[in-house]
Structures are given as structure tokens and as C-alpha cells.
Motif scaffolding. Structure first.
Motif, PDB file in Angstrom:
ATOM      1  N   MET A 254       0.828  -1.177   0.000  1.00 38.18           N
ATOM      2  CA  MET A 254       0.000   0.000   0.000  1.00 38.18           C
ATOM      3  C   MET A 254       0.876   1.244   0.000  1.00 38.18           C
ATOM      4  O   MET A 254       2.001   1.219   0.477  1.00 38.18           O
ATOM      5  N   LYS A 255       0.324   2.343  -0.490  1.00 36.84           N
ATOM      6  CA  LYS A 255       1.037   3.603  -0.528  1.00 36.84           C
ATOM      7  C   LYS A 255       0.289   4.626   0.320  1.00 36.84           C
ATOM      8  O   LYS A 255      -0.934   4.601   0.390  1.00 36.84           O
ATOM      9  N   TYR A 256       1.059   5.528   0.950  1.00 41.37           N
ATOM     10  CA  TYR A 256       0.467   6.534   1.821  1.00 41.37           C
ATOM     11  C   TYR A 256       1.091   7.900   1.545  1.00 41.37           C
ATOM     12  O   TYR A 256       2.271   7.995   1.205  1.00 41.37           O
ATOM     13  N   ALA A 257       0.305   8.948   1.729  1.00 41.21           N
ATOM     14  CA  ALA A 257       0.784  10.323   1.631  1.00 41.21           C
ATOM     15  C   ALA A 257       0.498  11.030   2.947  1.00 41.21           C
ATOM     16  O   ALA A 257      -0.469  10.703   3.642  1.00 41.21           O
ATOM     17  N   LYS A 258       1.314  11.997   3.276  1.00 39.23           N
ATOM     18  CA  LYS A 258       1.080  12.766   4.495  1.00 39.23           C
ATOM     19  C   LYS A 258      -0.151  13.635   4.329  1.00 39.23           C
ATOM     20  O   LYS A 258      -0.412  14.167   3.258  1.00 39.23           O
ATOM     21  N   LYS A 259      -0.907  13.787   5.423  1.00 42.37           N
ATOM     22  CA  LYS A 259      -2.173  14.497   5.374  1.00 42.37           C
ATOM     23  C   LYS A 259      -2.122  15.894   5.990  1.00 42.37           C
ATOM     24  O   LYS A 259      -3.153  16.538   6.111  1.00 42.37           O
ATOM     25  N   PHE A 260      -0.998  16.358   6.405  1.00 47.29           N
ATOM     26  CA  PHE A 260      -0.951  17.612   7.140  1.00 47.29           C
ATOM     27  C   PHE A 260       0.158  18.525   6.619  1.00 47.29           C
ATOM     28  O   PHE A 260       1.083  18.096   5.956  1.00 47.29           O
ATOM     29  N   ILE A 261       0.027  19.782   6.971  1.00 45.45           N
ATOM     30  CA  ILE A 261       1.020  20.791   6.624  1.00 45.45           C
ATOM     31  C   ILE A 261       1.897  21.020   7.848  1.00 45.45           C
ATOM     32  O   ILE A 261       1.399  21.082   8.970  1.00 45.45           O
ATOM     33  N   VAL A 262       3.184  21.134   7.640  1.00 45.78           N
ATOM     34  CA  VAL A 262       4.118  21.408   8.728  1.00 45.78           C
ATOM     35  C   VAL A 262       4.716  22.796   8.532  1.00 45.78           C
ATOM     36  O   VAL A 262       4.681  23.354   7.435  1.00 45.78           O
ATOM     37  N   GLU A 263       5.250  23.336   9.614  1.00 40.12           N
ATOM     38  CA  GLU A 263       6.025  24.564   9.544  1.00 40.12           C
ATOM     39  C   GLU A 263       7.491  24.169   9.664  1.00 40.12           C
ATOM     40  O   GLU A 263       7.825  23.227  10.393  1.00 40.12           O
ATOM     41  N   ALA A 264       8.366  24.877   8.975  1.00 42.35           N
ATOM     42  CA  ALA A 264       9.778  24.524   9.024  1.00 42.35           C
ATOM     43  C   ALA A 264      10.649  25.758   8.807  1.00 42.35           C
ATOM     44  O   ALA A 264      10.244  26.710   8.142  1.00 42.35           O
ATOM     45  N   VAL A 265      11.826  25.718   9.400  1.00 41.42           N
ATOM     46  CA  VAL A 265      12.845  26.750   9.191  1.00 41.42           C
ATOM     47  C   VAL A 265      14.168  26.048   8.925  1.00 41.42           C
ATOM     48  O   VAL A 265      14.363  24.891   9.310  1.00 41.42           O
TER      49      VAL A 265
END
Length: 89
Positions: free
Chosen positions: A1-12
Motif C-alpha cells: 500500500m502507498k500513503y501520503a502525508k495528510k498535514f502541513i508542517v512549519e519549518a525553518v
């Protein structure tokens, strides 16, 4: 099975020990400096981050990511670029 991330992250991006230390300074990052984020080895340029899995070290050019639940973790720049794309807004 394949999965994708469902959320947005903040990054610096950690720039290293030449100021500015980070690509930007959001409030969440400023609040964690000295507690979960510590400047460790200026000779080698590493930064320490307390994550949910324990302490990790990142090098200049790596990303500090704030996850969907406010957790912090580090990510190698190349892996970050392969995994995430910038969103507006």
C-alpha cells in the motif's frame, strides 16, 4: 500500500552559527530556544533538538520542523526537499 502525508508542517532552515541562525524566526521557534532547542557544538556547527524520540543533532542547512501537534524534529535538507513542497498562505 502507498500513503501520503495528510498535514502541513512549519519549518525553518538552521543556517549555522553565523547570524541569522535561522531562515526566519517564528514565535514557536523563539519559544523553544533554550528549552527544546539548544546551541551545542559551535566548533562543528551542530544544533541540538529535544524531540519526542530523544535528542537529535542537526547541521547547518538542515530543517527544524514543527509537526501537526507542535512536536519538533530535524530533517536533512535533501530529504526535506524530496518530501515536502512549499505551500502559500
Amino acid at each position: 500500500m502507498k500513503y501520503a502525508k495528510k498535514f502541513i508542517v512549519e519549518a525553518v532552515i538552521f543556517n549555522g552559527y553565523d547570524k541569522p541562525y535561522f531562515s526566519e524566526m517564528p514565535t514557536w521557534l523563539e519559544d523553544e530556544i533554550g528549552s527544546k532547542i539548544r546551541f551545542y557544538d559551535k566548533k562543528f556547527g551542530y544544533l541540538g533538538i529535544e524531540t519526542i524520540e530523544g535528542k537529535i543533532y542537526i547541521k547547518p542547512g538542515d530543517y527544524i520542523i514543527r509537526g501537526a501537534r507542535g512536536e519538533l524534529y530535524g530533517c536533512d535538507a535533501e530529504i526535506f526537499k524530496e518530501t515536502y513542497e512549499k505551500v502559500e498562505g
